[in-house]
Write a protein that holds these residues in place. Structure first.
Motif, PDB file in Angstrom:
ATOM      1  N   UNK A 291      23.727  54.815  49.702  1.00 27.33           N
ATOM      2  CA  UNK A 291      24.602  54.714  50.874  1.00 27.33           C
ATOM      3  C   UNK A 291      23.788  54.612  52.165  1.00 27.33           C
ATOM      4  N   UNK A 292      22.702  55.389  52.253  1.00 25.95           N
ATOM      5  CA  UNK A 292      21.825  55.321  53.438  1.00 25.95           C
ATOM      6  C   UNK A 292      21.203  53.932  53.563  1.00 25.95           C
ATOM      7  N   UNK A 293      20.755  53.394  52.399  1.00 28.93           N
ATOM      8  CA  UNK A 293      20.122  52.075  52.401  1.00 28.93           C
ATOM      9  C   UNK A 293      21.121  50.986  52.792  1.00 28.93           C
ATOM     10  N   UNK A 294      22.342  51.096  52.267  1.00 28.78           N
ATOM     11  CA  UNK A 294      23.384  50.116  52.583  1.00 28.78           C
ATOM     12  C   UNK A 294      23.703  50.134  54.080  1.00 28.78           C
ATOM     13  N   UNK A 295      23.790  51.348  54.635  1.00 24.60           N
ATOM     14  CA  UNK A 295      24.061  51.466  56.077  1.00 24.60           C
ATOM     15  C   UNK A 295      22.919  50.846  56.880  1.00 24.60           C
ATOM     16  N   UNK A 296      21.689  51.100  56.429  1.00 16.72           N
ATOM     17  CA  UNK A 296      20.524  50.553  57.133  1.00 16.72           C
ATOM     18  C   UNK A 296      20.543  49.022  57.111  1.00 16.72           C
ATOM     19  N   UNK A 625      29.253  53.801  60.044  1.00 14.79           N
ATOM     20  CA  UNK A 625      29.924  53.381  58.816  1.00 14.79           C
ATOM     21  C   UNK A 625      31.298  52.792  59.030  1.00 14.79           C
ATOM     22  N   UNK A 626      31.735  52.657  60.283  1.00 13.21           N
ATOM     23  CA  UNK A 626      33.053  52.071  60.562  1.00 13.21           C
ATOM     24  C   UNK A 626      33.071  50.605  60.138  1.00 13.21           C
ATOM     25  N   UNK A 627      31.960  49.888  60.404  1.00 17.30           N
ATOM     26  CA  UNK A 627      31.848  48.485  59.993  1.00 17.30           C
ATOM     27  C   UNK A 627      30.831  48.381  58.866  1.00 17.30           C
ATOM     28  N   UNK A 628      31.192  47.694  57.783  1.00 21.12           N
ATOM     29  CA  UNK A 628      30.281  47.513  56.650  1.00 21.12           C
ATOM     30  C   UNK A 628      29.518  46.203  56.819  1.00 21.12           C
TER      31      UNK A 628
END
Length: 657
Positions: A291-296, A625-628
């Motif tokens: 999840x951290x990587x995806x957000x980054x 995390x509001x926008x993916x």
């Protein structure tokens, strides 16, 4: 680390097996495979089929992105494309193949459409190269043959057929025609052309060829056959030099572009640092690494300054292209932006605000018939080669073409004063006040009349036959027909100070200024005085333009913020010294150029707000995390295309009537 620019089109090739639109076709294939991948989930084909489709989408969507990134990295640069590849690779590592394929599809589609849109601006410039025909009809030894224009030499005579394009710069040696010069000078009305007086003269180094004798490559002949003597080789024609300078102008960065380049140098490393920290967020907050990587990766996409990188170059390119189409050469982003930020313009008088040559303005008969006075003037002045004498004769003959003048005898020029002659046994004197002070002086009433004319800016000549003063003629370098309209348009555009600088006396300067609406007139100026005047205006207003002929006014133009040369077509000196060149000898192009520059500045500001605003909105939305990744890509690429198409509006700019 050197930050590169994905929009450096000169270093990248976007074509392939499918032609120049290969990049666009690959992007569409990526989208089709992505769509089938999504559909496979509903058709029960299984995850392996979907994965295969997504991998295919990765290939077609990432092909040109990877190609550019690798090419730039090999040169030690760092591409925005590389950030996109990292984000797509990260999505694949997380087994988010659909998200990664969506990223590459939208990025490659945006990239392809952006290149297409920028190509439209470039076509306006490239169209100049197609103005001159590739061949010419060489007239040599009584034989006519078609040759490539590269084979023509200086002094060759070529035949130009009716309604055909002129292949090289030259002078007319045979035939009378009218030529459409709009492609080079921006003039809307065809210009009459006639042969030169001396056909054998070498005109290749002559900077003072009359407009009615000269023709330019890329212009269009009228309905008559003419013969033209070549005065410039094909690769040195005015149109060829114009193309080179416009292309060179693209490389000269504007103040805003320099700001964005400096901003990116700090911004890109900051984004990379932020992305690295966000990858480690799972160590601080309770969430999996995925999840951290995806957000980054989402932040990486959101923060990539694609729109910022292209916002100013696209506007500058479009502005320079539109100006060139209107007969105005703007040498890069700096003069384009500076011209739109001016509040003061200084003008040379002679040849800029005025016609540059004396014209007959008054004929005052003091004794006898006016007809006899006119015949006497033509008879004596036609024997002189002085510019004032030529103006008197031409002015009289324009209105009296059938005039029959007597034959003068013993015509003698009196240096700096006038001329003497004999007609019908009587002595004729025509000259200024100094001539008659040496010959008995002037009656008081006549001297007052002459002084009054001179105070109004006129140059006067008095005529005396025997002992009788028979008349006065006056001449003046009259204002250009469009000067008053141009100055009023400049005032409407927000130019607060319009100052005229001239070496003529103050009375003449004020007389011309009063006729056309100049705010300040300064006469009796030497070249160094003009430089001082420009420096003073620069101190007062911050920025100032100097408009002149590019020769006598070169020092003042060099000191100004923006040097603007009049009638630069065919003039090496004017093209070299000026920041902006009005190719045709038309003052009306100045409001067009300033209006275009103001529009360009407005669009550049809009683009900066759009690009920086989108980054400022997307970064916090993706961090929280509001926008993916998907919405971030859509917003990111949407803003990039928006600034490009906003800049392309400059290609359609039309000045207000």
């Amino acid at each position: 680390m050197e930050t590169g620019n994905k929009h450096n089109h000169e270093n990248h090739i976007h074509s392939g097996l499918l032609g120049k639109n290969t990049e666009l076709y690959f992007s569409i294939l990526c989208g089709i495979l992505l769509g089938f991948g999504y559909l496979s989930a509903f058709t029960g084909l299984g995850p392996n089929v979907a994965l295969g489709l997504y991998i295919g989408a990765y290939f077609f969507g990432g092909f040109f992105t990877a190609k550019e990134a690798v090419a730039t990295m090999a040169k030690g640069g760092f591409e925005i494309d590389f950030l996109m590849l990292v984000a797509a690779a990260g999505a694949a590592i997380l087994d988010e193949w659909a998200e990664g394929a969506l990223l590459l599809f939208l990025f490659s589609l945006g990239h392809a459409l952006e290149h297409y849109a920028m190509g439209r601006a470039r076509k306006s410039i490239e169209a100049l190269a197609n103005l001159a025909p590739p061949t010419a009809i060489l007239h040599q030894g009584g034989i006519e043959r078609e040759v490539n224009i590269e084979e023509l030499s200086l002094g060759d005579i070529i035949l130009i057929k009716p309604n055909s394009k002129i292949p090289v710069d030259g002078v007319v040696v045979k035939g009378i025609t009218s030529v459409n010069q709009a492609p080079v000078t921006g003039e809307s009305v065809p210009v009459d052309k006639r042969p030169v007086d001396d056909v054998d003269k070498d005109y290749s180094t002559d900077e003072k060829i009359k407009p009615e004798n000269r023709v330019f490559a890329g212009t269009i002949n009228g309905s008559s056959v003419i013969e033209v003597k070549v005065i410039r080789e094909a690769d040195d024609s005015t149109i060829a030099r114009l193309i080179r300078m416009v292309n060179e102008a693209e490389k000269q960065k504007s103040p805003t572009q320099l700001f964005t380049d400096k901003f990116e140098k700090f911004f890109v490393p900051s984004v990379l640092l932020l992305v690295a920290l966000l990858c480690l967020a799972f160590l601080v907050i309770d969430e999996p690494f995925s999840k951290s990587f995806y957000r980054a990766m989402s932040v990486l996409v959101a923060a990539s300054p694609c729109a910022l990188a292209i916002s100013t170059p696209s506007a500058v390119l479009s502005g320079v292209a539109r100006a060139a189409r209107g007969g105005v050469l703007i040498k890069g982003g700096r003069p384009l932006e500076d011209l739109g930020n001016l509040e003061a313009v200084a003008f040379d008088k002679t040849g800029t605000l005025t016609e540059g040559k004396p014209k007959l303005t008054n004929i005052i008969t003091l004794a006898g018939k006016e007809e006899d006075f006119l015949k006497l003037l033509v008879a004596v002045e036609s024997q002189s080669d002085h510019p004032l004498a030529e103006a008197i004769v031409n002015g009289i003959k324009e209105k009296n073409p059938d005039i029959q003048e007597p034959e003068p005898k013993n015509v003698k020029g009196i240096v700096g004063k006038g001329v003497s002659a004999e007609i019908d046994g009587e002595t004729i004197l025509i000259g200024n006040k100094s001539l008659f002070r040496d010959n008995g002086g002037l009656p008081k009433e006549l001297e007052e009349k002459v002084t009054g004319l001179e105070q109004g800016g006129h140059t006067t000549m008095i005529a005396k036959k025997g002992v009788t003063f028979i008349g006065i003629v006056s001449l003046m370098d009259v204002p250009r027909a469009e000067a008053k309209v141009v100055l009023s348009k400049l005032a409407a555009l927000g130019i607060k100070e319009m100052i005229m600088l001239t070496g003529d006396n103050q009375k003449v300067a004020e007389a011309v200024a009063g006729q056309i609406g100049i705010t300040v007139a300064r006469g009796n100026l030497m070249p160094e005085d003009k430089v001082a005047a420009v420096e003073q205006l620069d101190t007062q207003f911050g920025k100032v333009a100097m408009v002149g002929d590019g020769v006598n006014d070169a020092p003042a133009m060099a000191k100004s913020t923006v040097g603007i040369a009049m009638g630069a077509a065919g003039s090496d000196v004017a093209l070299e010294t000026a920041d902006i060149a009005l190719m045709g000898d038309k003052l009306i192009a100045l409001p067009f150029a300033i209006g275009l520059s103001r529009k360009a500045r407005t669009i550049i500001k809009q683009n900066l707000w759009i690009s920086l605003g989108m980054v400022a909105i997307l970064i916090p939305l993706t961090i929280t995390g509001i926008a993916s990744l998907g919405p971030a890509v859509i917003a990111h690429e949407g803003s990039t295309l928006l600034v490009v198409f906003n800049a392309l509006r400059l290609l359609m700019y039309e000045p207000k009537k």
